[in-house]
Design a protein around this motif. Structure first.
Motif, short mmCIF file in Angstrom:
data_model
loop_
_atom_site.label_atom_id
_atom_site.label_comp_id
_atom_site.label_asym_id
_atom_site.label_seq_id
_atom_site.Cartn_x
_atom_site.Cartn_y
_atom_site.Cartn_z
N PRO A 6 -5.51 18.98 -9.07
CA PRO A 6 -5.08 18.03 -8.04
C PRO A 6 -5.89 16.73 -8.11
CG PRO A 6 -5.47 20.20 -7.08
CD PRO A 6 -6.01 20.23 -8.48
N TYR A 7 -5.28 15.63 -7.69
CA TYR A 7 -5.97 14.35 -7.65
C TYR A 7 -5.43 13.51 -6.49
CZ TYR A 7 -1.76 12.59 -10.02
OH TYR A 7 -0.46 12.27 -10.34
N PHE A 8 -6.23 12.54 -6.05
CA PHE A 8 -5.83 11.66 -4.95
C PHE A 8 -4.95 10.53 -5.45
CE2 PHE A 8 -9.66 13.42 -2.90
CZ PHE A 8 -9.11 13.77 -1.67
N ILE A 9 -3.98 10.16 -4.63
CA ILE A 9 -3.13 8.99 -4.89
C ILE A 9 -3.46 7.96 -3.83
CG2 ILE A 9 -0.77 8.11 -4.89
CD1 ILE A 9 0.15 10.91 -5.71
N ASP A 10 -3.73 6.75 -4.24
CA ASP A 10 -4.01 5.68 -3.30
C ASP A 10 -2.73 4.97 -2.91
OD1 ASP A 10 -6.77 6.06 -3.25
OD2 ASP A 10 -7.03 4.90 -5.09
N ASN A 11 -2.60 4.71 -1.61
CA ASN A 11 -1.51 3.92 -1.05
C ASN A 11 -0.13 4.45 -1.39
OD1 ASN A 11 -3.45 2.24 0.10
ND2 ASN A 11 -3.50 0.94 -1.70
N GLU A 12 0.67 3.63 -2.08
CA GLU A 12 2.08 3.95 -2.32
C GLU A 12 2.25 4.96 -3.45
OE1 GLU A 12 5.53 1.23 -3.95
OE2 GLU A 12 5.03 0.75 -1.88
N LEU A 13 3.14 5.90 -3.21
CA LEU A 13 3.47 6.93 -4.19
C LEU A 13 4.83 6.62 -4.79
CD1 LEU A 13 3.29 9.85 -5.43
CD2 LEU A 13 4.37 10.61 -3.33
N ASN A 14 4.88 6.48 -6.09
CA ASN A 14 6.15 6.29 -6.78
C ASN A 14 6.67 7.66 -7.18
OD1 ASN A 14 6.20 3.44 -6.67
ND2 ASN A 14 4.65 3.42 -8.26
N ALA A 15 7.76 8.06 -6.55
CA ALA A 15 8.29 9.42 -6.72
C ALA A 15 9.38 9.45 -7.78
CB ALA A 15 8.85 9.91 -5.39
N GLU A 16 9.69 10.66 -8.22
CA GLU A 16 10.83 10.86 -9.10
C GLU A 16 12.10 10.60 -8.29
OE1 GLU A 16 10.98 11.53 -12.31
OE2 GLU A 16 8.89 11.97 -12.74
#
Length: 152
Positions: free
Chosen positions: A28-38
């Motif tokens: 697992p890792y952290f995502i900053d701010n906006e997540l671009n999803a599939e």
């Protein structure tokens, strides 16, 4: 991060048993701010002692493959209502199992009904809570299990 193990275990357990997928849970890792999803996202809200949401993000081809496996191998050419229902139920099972695992650790949560979204260039923004991405490699393709929760 202290609760992520419950999400990882539930995701692996349900994807393996209910969707007959071979899963390799990555770090697992952290995502900053906006997540671009599939282009297929199934989101479930989390309430109770933890607040936030969790979502499975995958491409449409993988979503069709999972729906087909859940419907006993019936071919899935499009993400019709039946296929969307199967994917939503899968996510519901993952989150229900997560809730049970967290209950065993003394945390009580409730989950909302799943919301399934499709489209090109989906993005989810959540400035209030950091998102942890649990990458899952499967024999049909990759899934991102994104968890954004905080203590009440």
């Amino acid at each position: 991060m202290e609760y992520i193990d419950s999400f990882v275990e539930a995701g692996s357990q349900i994807l393996t048993s209910m969707a007959q997928l071979e899963c390799n849970m990555r770090e697992p890792y952290f995502i900053d701010n906006e997540l671009n999803a599939e282009n297929v996202v199934i989101m479930v809200g989390v309430t109770g002692e933890l607040k936030g949401h969790a979502m499975l993000s995958m491409n449409e081809g993988l979503a069709k493959g999972i729906a087909s496996k859940m419907m006993m191998g019936m071919p899935v050419e499009t993400l019709d209502d039946m296929a969307k229902s199967a994917l939503s139920e899968l996510t519901n099972m993952v989150m229900g199992t997560t809730a049970t695992k967290l209950e065993g650790k003394g945390l009580s949560i409730d989950i909302t009904p799943p919301s399934l979204m499709t489209g090109e260039r989906l993005s989810v923004s959540n400035d209030a809570i950091k998102t942890v991405c649990i990458p899952i490699e499967t024999d049909l393709g990759d899934i991102n299990f994104n968890v954004s929760i905080k203590n009440k």
